[in-house]
Design a protein around this motif. Sequence first.
Motif, PDB file in Angstrom:
ATOM      1  N   ARG A 166       0.812  -1.213  -0.071  1.00  0.00           N
ATOM      2  CA  ARG A 166      -0.140   0.066   0.071  1.00  0.00           C
ATOM      3  C   ARG A 166       0.794   1.273  -0.082  1.00  0.00           C
ATOM      4  NH1 ARG A 166      -4.101  -3.226   3.888  1.00  0.00           N
ATOM      5  NH2 ARG A 166      -5.242  -4.244   1.917  1.00  0.00           N
ATOM      6  N   ALA A 222       0.807   4.513  -2.691  1.00  0.00           N
ATOM      7  CA  ALA A 222       0.881   5.898  -2.151  1.00  0.00           C
ATOM      8  C   ALA A 222       2.038   6.619  -2.913  1.00  0.00           C
ATOM      9  CB  ALA A 222       0.983   5.931  -0.923  1.00  0.00           C
ATOM     10  N   SER A 235       0.707   7.021  -6.478  1.00  0.00           N
ATOM     11  CA  SER A 235      -0.264   8.279  -6.573  1.00  0.00           C
ATOM     12  C   SER A 235       0.110   9.663  -6.328  1.00  0.00           C
ATOM     13  CB  SER A 235      -1.381   8.000  -5.759  1.00  0.00           C
ATOM     14  OG  SER A 235      -1.937   6.937  -6.143  1.00  0.00           O
ATOM     15  N   ALA A 277      -0.087  15.153   0.823  1.00  0.00           N
ATOM     16  CA  ALA A 277       0.053  14.020   0.407  1.00  0.00           C
ATOM     17  C   ALA A 277       1.683  13.457   0.129  1.00  0.00           C
ATOM     18  CB  ALA A 277      -0.577  13.567  -0.963  1.00  0.00           C
ATOM     19  N   THR A 296       3.392  10.724   2.819  1.00  0.00           N
ATOM     20  CA  THR A 296       3.916   9.576   1.915  1.00  0.00           C
ATOM     21  C   THR A 296       5.123   9.378   2.202  1.00  0.00           C
ATOM     22  OG1 THR A 296       2.357   9.897   0.130  1.00  0.00           O
ATOM     23  CG2 THR A 296       4.448   8.556  -0.268  1.00  0.00           C
ATOM     24  N   ALA A 315      -2.495   6.551   3.901  1.00  0.00           N
ATOM     25  CA  ALA A 315      -1.674   6.846   3.021  1.00  0.00           C
ATOM     26  C   ALA A 315      -2.075   6.309   1.604  1.00  0.00           C
ATOM     27  CB  ALA A 315      -0.367   6.380   3.033  1.00  0.00           C
ATOM     28  N   LYS A 316      -2.804   5.155   1.446  1.00  0.00           N
ATOM     29  CA  LYS A 316      -2.891   4.403   0.239  1.00  0.00           C
ATOM     30  C   LYS A 316      -4.726   5.302  -0.189  1.00  0.00           C
ATOM     31  CE  LYS A 316      -4.817   1.312  -2.889  1.00  0.00           C
ATOM     32  NZ  LYS A 316      -5.911   1.302  -3.417  1.00  0.00           N
ATOM     33  N   THR A 322      -5.974   8.139   1.053  1.00  0.00           N
ATOM     34  CA  THR A 322      -6.153   9.436   0.363  1.00  0.00           C
ATOM     35  C   THR A 322      -5.347   9.757  -0.676  1.00  0.00           C
ATOM     36  OG1 THR A 322      -4.145   9.926   2.029  1.00  0.00           O
ATOM     37  CG2 THR A 322      -6.396  10.052   2.995  1.00  0.00           C
ATOM     38  N   THR A 323      -4.273   9.201  -0.764  1.00  0.00           N
ATOM     39  CA  THR A 323      -3.340   9.444  -2.083  1.00  0.00           C
ATOM     40  C   THR A 323      -4.093   9.007  -3.366  1.00  0.00           C
ATOM     41  OG1 THR A 323      -1.830   7.613  -2.055  1.00  0.00           O
ATOM     42  CG2 THR A 323      -1.301   9.577  -1.237  1.00  0.00           C
ATOM     43  N   SER A 324      -4.822   7.883  -3.351  1.00  0.00           N
ATOM     44  CA  SER A 324      -5.630   7.295  -4.462  1.00  0.00           C
ATOM     45  C   SER A 324      -6.682   8.264  -4.951  1.00  0.00           C
ATOM     46  CB  SER A 324      -6.087   5.816  -4.147  1.00  0.00           C
ATOM     47  OG  SER A 324      -4.992   5.201  -3.948  1.00  0.00           O
TER      48      SER A 324
END
Length: 387
Positions: free
Chosen positions: A244, A248, A251, A296, A300, A320-321, A323-325
Motif C-alpha cells: 500500500r 501511495a 499516486s 500527500a 507519503t 496513505a493509500k 487519501t493519495t488514491s
Amino acid sequence: MIERDLFDSGHEIWRDSVRKFVESEIVPFHEAWEDDGIVPRELWLKAGEAGMLCCTVPEEYGGLGADYLHDVVVFEELWRSGASGPGFLIHTDLVATYIRSFGTEAQKQEWLPKMVSGEAIGSLGMTEPHAGSDLKAIRTRAVRDGDDYVINGQKVFISNGQMCDVLVLATKTDSKAGAHGITLFLVDTSLPGFKRGKNLKKLGMRAQDTSELYFEDLRVPASAMLGEEGGGFKIMMTKLAQERLAQAIRSATVVETVLDWTVKYTSERDAFGQTIADFQNTQFVLADLKARSVMARVFTDKCIELFMQDKLDPVDAAMAKMTTSELHCETVDKCLQLFGGWGYMWEYPIARAYADARIVKIAGGSIEIMKTIISRDMFKGKTGQKR
C-alpha cells in the motif's frame, strides 16, 4: 516549498541515471507497447543490466544491496514519465520481497539472481474470479501427493502474467481451515500444467500485460512451498503495508506530475484574449490541488521513513493509500478538464494518465477496504461488534 530530505546526493545521482534510462529506453517506445499490450522482454534485461531491478537484494544474490530509497527512485521516475507498462514494481517490491523474507536459501539462490538481471520475471498469483480483496475465499487447490503438491485452479487480473517465469501462487491446502488453510508456492511457469490465458484488455495501463492463469494438475515439489503449509495468509498480511505504501508513492508522484503538465499547458493556451491560467477558476482549482499534493507528499515520505525503520503501521499505510488514491483520481479528472478537448486525445499524456488512474482505487486493496481498516482501528474496543 518543503524539501524532500529523505534522499541524499547519492540517491539523486541514481535518480539522474534512472531518468536517463527511462527517457531513452522506455518513453520513445511506450505508445507502441500500449498497442501491443506488452513490453518486450529485452527491456527487462536492459533494466537488469542498469541495476534497476530489485535494488535492495543483497550482493550475495546479485543485487546492489542498496536501501529501499533506490527502489523508490525507480518507481517514481517510471510514473513521472507516464510509463505504466513495465511491471517492475510487482517484480521488485512484492515478488522479490516475498522470496527474500520467507524463502529458503535454495529458493533465494534459484530465483533472486535471475530476477535482478531481468532473466526471470516475477508475478503474484492471488486474485481469482470470485475472490479479490477476500483472499480467504480463494479456491485454487494444492493437494499433497508424495513429495509433490498437485495444483488445480484459476487466477485472473495477474500483472506480468504473460511474461512471468516465477509466480508467488496462493492456494488452499485445507479448504476447511479458512485463512489458516492458505499456502504459498513459488511456481516455475515452465512446468507442465501451467497455462496462460489471454492478455486482458484494460481501461488503462495498456502496455502492462495482465492475464488469466490456469493450473491443470500442475505438479510442484514440496520444496517450492514458500514458508510453512497453512502460513500463506499470515505471510501476505505482513507485506500489505509495503504494497500500500508503493501505491501511495505512485499516486503522490502522478499528482505532482499532472499538475506540472497542467500549469505548463494552461500558461501557454489562449482563450478569450488571455491564457487559461489567467482565469481565476484555473488558479483556484490548481491552487487547491497543489496544497493537497504537498500534504500527500509529506505524509507519503513520512510513511517511507517509517517503513525503512520497520515502524510503518498497517493503518497508516491504509490512510496513505486511501487519501493519495482519491487525490490521484480527482487530480487527473480536474486537470484533464483544463486541457479541454485536447485532454481527451490519447496523444496527450493527460489522457493516458486519466485512463491509468482508475485502478489505484482498487489495486492493493480497494478504497472501501482501506476505510474498513481505518474505522476498525478508530472504534477498537468501543462498540459491541466483533473486530
